[in-house]
Design a protein around this motif. Structure first.
Motif, short mmCIF file in Angstrom:
data_model
loop_
_atom_site.label_atom_id
_atom_site.label_comp_id
_atom_site.label_asym_id
_atom_site.label_seq_id
_atom_site.Cartn_x
_atom_site.Cartn_y
_atom_site.Cartn_z
N ALA A 96 0.84 -1.21 0.00
CA ALA A 96 0.00 0.00 0.00
C ALA A 96 0.87 1.26 0.00
O ALA A 96 0.58 2.23 -0.72
CB ALA A 96 -0.93 -0.01 1.21
N ALA A 97 1.96 1.24 0.80
CA ALA A 97 2.86 2.40 0.85
C ALA A 97 3.53 2.61 -0.51
O ALA A 97 3.66 3.75 -0.99
CB ALA A 97 3.91 2.21 1.94
N LYS A 131 2.35 1.65 -3.44
CA LYS A 131 1.34 2.13 -4.38
C LYS A 131 1.09 3.63 -4.18
O LYS A 131 0.96 4.37 -5.16
CB LYS A 131 0.02 1.35 -4.18
N GLU A 132 1.04 4.04 -2.91
CA GLU A 132 0.84 5.46 -2.62
C GLU A 132 2.00 6.29 -3.16
O GLU A 132 1.82 7.35 -3.75
CB GLU A 132 0.67 5.66 -1.12
N LYS A 133 3.22 5.79 -2.93
CA LYS A 133 4.41 6.50 -3.42
C LYS A 133 4.40 6.56 -4.95
O LYS A 133 4.73 7.59 -5.55
CB LYS A 133 5.68 5.80 -2.92
N ARG A 182 1.74 6.49 -6.86
CA ARG A 182 0.71 7.45 -7.24
C ARG A 182 1.23 8.87 -7.09
O ARG A 182 1.03 9.72 -7.96
CB ARG A 182 -0.54 7.23 -6.38
N GLU A 183 1.94 9.13 -5.97
CA GLU A 183 2.50 10.47 -5.75
C GLU A 183 3.51 10.81 -6.82
O GLU A 183 3.56 11.95 -7.33
CB GLU A 183 3.14 10.55 -4.36
#
Length: 198
Positions: free
Chosen positions: A117-118, A120-122, A124-125
């Protein structure tokens, strides 16, 4: 004389027996004896019947007991109590080790999911970020001033609200001083340059 006495006693006995024969009725005694014998035969037959029934019940109960003994005996292909207890202990140990392995796997899965999840978030960012725009922000005047101040040896310390409350000043000698920001701007500047040149 002794003979006379004996004869007299004998005569009295005979007399008594004759008197008693009137009292004794042989037919009545015969009937009593016959009735007693009949009752004894009936009692004997009844007792024999009860004994035979009890013996038959005993035989039946013996067969039931033998069958119960056979059915309650442990078959040879069934484990003993000790073997059964040992097997239960083995299974319990196996269950505990499997539960621990499952917990470890679930923990590892949870950490990997959090890491995924981290990431994927990175990602996306990073996809949403624009390096040119980020560079432009860095070139903002305030940022440049802060970099210049830092290069000169002045580093502001900010509180939770983002306000500068103190200043760390690196002197030419290499010492680091902490100055509070009390007083007027002129006083603050004089104090800062004085500490920087010390």
């Amino acid at each position: 004389m002794a003979r006379e006495l004996q004869s007299k006693d004998l005569q009295e006995c005979i007399k008594l027996i004759r008197e008693m024969t009137t009292i004794i009725d042989p037919a009545d005694d015969y009937l009593t004896i016959t009735a007693a014998e009949e009752q004894m035969k009936i009692n004997y037959a009844k007792a024999k019947k009860e004994n035979d029934e009890a013996y038959a019940n005993l035989k039946a109960l013996t067969r039931v007991l033998d069958a119960a003994r056979k059915s309650s005996a442990r078959p040879p292909n069934v484990s003993t109590v000790e073997q059964h207890a040992a097997r239960l202990n083995e299974l319990d140990t196996s269950r505990l080790s499997l539960a621990k392995a499952i917990r470890d796997a679930e923990s590892s899965l949870a950490s990997k999911e959090a890491e995924l999840a981290a990431l994927k978030e990175k990602a996306r960012e990073l996809e949403e970020s624009d390096p040119a725009q980020d560079h432009q922000r860095e070139l903002d005047g305030l940022t440049l001033r802060l970099k210049v101040f830092k290069g000169l040896g002045f580093e502001p310390v900010m509180n939770e609200n983002g306000q500068v409350t103190q200043m760390l000043i690196r002197a030419d000698s290499g010492d680091v001083h902490c100055a509070t920001l009390d007083g007027s701007n002129v006083q603050k500047a004089e104090r800062a340059w004085k500490l920087a040149t010390s």
